[in-house]
Write a protein that holds these residues in place. Sequence first.
Motif, PDB file in Angstrom:
ATOM      1  N   MET A  22       0.845  -1.196   0.000  1.00 24.28           N
ATOM      2  CA  MET A  22       0.000   0.000   0.000  1.00 24.28           C
ATOM      3  C   MET A  22       0.879   1.244   0.000  1.00 24.28           C
ATOM      4  O   MET A  22       0.537   2.243  -0.625  1.00 24.28           O
ATOM      5  N   LEU A  23       2.016   1.169   0.704  1.00 29.60           N
ATOM      6  CA  LEU A  23       2.917   2.326   0.708  1.00 29.60           C
ATOM      7  C   LEU A  23       3.493   2.571  -0.683  1.00 29.60           C
ATOM      8  O   LEU A  23       3.617   3.721  -1.118  1.00 29.60           O
ATOM      9  N   ILE A  24       3.834   1.489  -1.404  1.00 34.11           N
ATOM     10  CA  ILE A  24       4.342   1.652  -2.766  1.00 34.11           C
ATOM     11  C   ILE A  24       3.291   2.324  -3.637  1.00 34.11           C
ATOM     12  O   ILE A  24       3.555   3.287  -4.355  1.00 34.11           O
ATOM     13  N   LEU A  25       2.039   1.831  -3.535  1.00 32.92           N
ATOM     14  CA  LEU A  25       0.964   2.423  -4.326  1.00 32.92           C
ATOM     15  C   LEU A  25       0.716   3.872  -3.934  1.00 32.92           C
ATOM     16  O   LEU A  25       0.439   4.734  -4.769  1.00 32.92           O
ATOM     17  N   PHE A  26       0.856   4.126  -2.635  1.00 33.85           N
ATOM     18  CA  PHE A  26       0.665   5.490  -2.154  1.00 33.85           C
ATOM     19  C   PHE A  26       1.743   6.392  -2.759  1.00 33.85           C
ATOM     20  O   PHE A  26       1.448   7.502  -3.224  1.00 33.85           O
ATOM     21  N   TYR A  79       3.252   5.934  -5.562  1.00 35.57           N
ATOM     22  CA  TYR A  79       2.886   6.144  -6.966  1.00 35.57           C
ATOM     23  C   TYR A  79       1.798   7.215  -7.082  1.00 35.57           C
ATOM     24  O   TYR A  79       1.884   8.112  -7.923  1.00 35.57           O
ATOM     25  N   SER A  80       0.781   7.123  -6.197  1.00 32.67           N
ATOM     26  CA  SER A  80      -0.349   8.053  -6.328  1.00 32.67           C
ATOM     27  C   SER A  80       0.103   9.497  -6.106  1.00 32.67           C
ATOM     28  O   SER A  80      -0.469  10.422  -6.678  1.00 32.67           O
ATOM     29  N   LEU A  81       1.148   9.671  -5.284  1.00 35.55           N
ATOM     30  CA  LEU A  81       1.672  11.027  -5.055  1.00 35.55           C
ATOM     31  C   LEU A  81       2.211  11.645  -6.342  1.00 35.55           C
ATOM     32  O   LEU A  81       2.238  12.872  -6.482  1.00 35.55           O
ATOM     33  N   THR A  82       2.637  10.826  -7.286  1.00 34.85           N
ATOM     34  CA  THR A  82       3.190  11.344  -8.534  1.00 34.85           C
ATOM     35  C   THR A  82       2.112  11.639  -9.577  1.00 34.85           C
ATOM     36  O   THR A  82       2.406  12.144 -10.643  1.00 34.85           O
ATOM     37  N   THR A  83       0.850  11.290  -9.278  1.00 34.43           N
ATOM     38  CA  THR A  83      -0.190  11.521 -10.284  1.00 34.43           C
ATOM     39  C   THR A  83      -0.729  12.948 -10.162  1.00 34.43           C
ATOM     40  O   THR A  83      -0.753  13.514  -9.060  1.00 34.43           O
ATOM     41  N   PRO A  84      -1.188  13.530 -11.264  1.00 36.19           N
ATOM     42  CA  PRO A  84      -1.647  14.926 -11.239  1.00 36.19           C
ATOM     43  C   PRO A  84      -2.911  15.123 -10.404  1.00 36.19           C
ATOM     44  O   PRO A  84      -3.172  16.231  -9.938  1.00 36.19           O
TER      45      PRO A  84
END
Length: 452
Positions: A191-195, A197-202
């Motif tokens: 979940m931290l990895i996905l989190f 990733y989500s931080l890099t999305t616009p």
Amino acid sequence: MSDQKRGMHGIWAGRWTFILAATGSAVGLGNLWKFPYITGENGGGAFVLVYLACILLAGIPVMLGEALLGRKKRMSPIHTMESMTDETGAPKFFRGIGWMGALSGFFILSFYSVIAGWALVYVGKIASGAFVGINAEGSGAAFGAMLADPVGLTIWHTVFMFLTGAVIARGVNKGLEASLRILMPVLFVLMLILFGYSLTTPGFMQGFHFLFDFDASKLTTESIVVALGHSFFTLSLGMGAIMAYGAYMPAKQSLGKTIMWVGVLDTAVALVAGMIIFAIVFSNGLEPSAGPGLMFVSLPIAFGGMPGGIFFGTVFFILVSIAAWSSAISIAEPAVAWAVEKGFTRLTASLAICGFAWFLGLGTVLSFNEWAEYKLFGKTFFDTLDFLTSNIMLPLGGLLIAVFVGWFMSSDMIKNEMKMKNDTLFNVWRFVVRFISPVAIALIFINGLGLF
Ligand code: TRP
């Protein structure tokens, strides 16, 4: 009557096991799948705030009450409540807590297994590379195609129910502890990895504001009812699952601290899942109110677009399935433990209970395709079961548990069992469970009666 049945199901091996098992029960589809989609349907921030308030003022206090009751009697919820009702001289209808819980368990297990089946389908789909480079439209179409196929859904529902029954039949302490010890930490890391990733999305900030900006105008009676219902669903409360697990808890362990941990972990997983999913939703122009497909449509877009997405995506959906598995086990345990106390073997009990729930689950399978048009009060078969359990049966169970623990158990009786050293904390909890939780649940309930 049945006090000689005490302790017949064994005790968790260690201090951490109850936390693991209760967290395994609490963290499941409720956090990863249901929380984001109902937040989307109910307009975001205001709903989240009411949900958090319900966790704090009703969920955690009731959870402590359930674990306390279970550990005091060390029997299935049905027999625990029978024995406690006799011991305290409380009105006989409090025995109903155990029975109603077993019934809610059936209902919940039936649809839970179908949704968990979707997660199994997605393990295969992502691993096959079907989502590489996919856009929102393609992902939505893939989800729709899965729902349109009742045979496929039934197969994976069957697989999941079989896996659940297999663990229950062996007894909760054995397989469960060893697997959860590894799987829960892996789930958190992923979940931290996905989190990350989500931080890099616009769309991350837009998703964040959607989740956390309070806009009172979006609050409706229905969204408050749903928030309360979900606070019970996500913490596995109101039907005896935590009572059953509490019955296997070592006597010396401090109940208060343990329960706080479970509540905090469960809430953290839900909020992180929400941030991840809404970041993807807003980055890809998806509709936040898309309903039950939200997680299944949004996450594949992320996995399809990130480096290593096939690997991370496959592992992620395996973990969703496992999180669902450890929850499903706890949904069936109260009824199975009761049947075992009645003299059935664990195998027979598990077969019968999972078999019935499997059969009922076919209704949920069909409600996404063949029966999609058949509605009762505007709700499909699945919606009806979901509404009935989360928004009526679980809060009612929670209300009765709060009243029972708050008003029919003496302070000394509770203190003896709880081993809480801090008197102030004890008094705060006792006040909340006597006054705040029951009144809040009852008010929300009465207001919500017009909804059905
Ligand atoms: N809490 C689990 C989830 O969030 C589901 C669950 C497990 C549950 N046991 C329960 C829900 C008992 C209600 C009652 O997915």
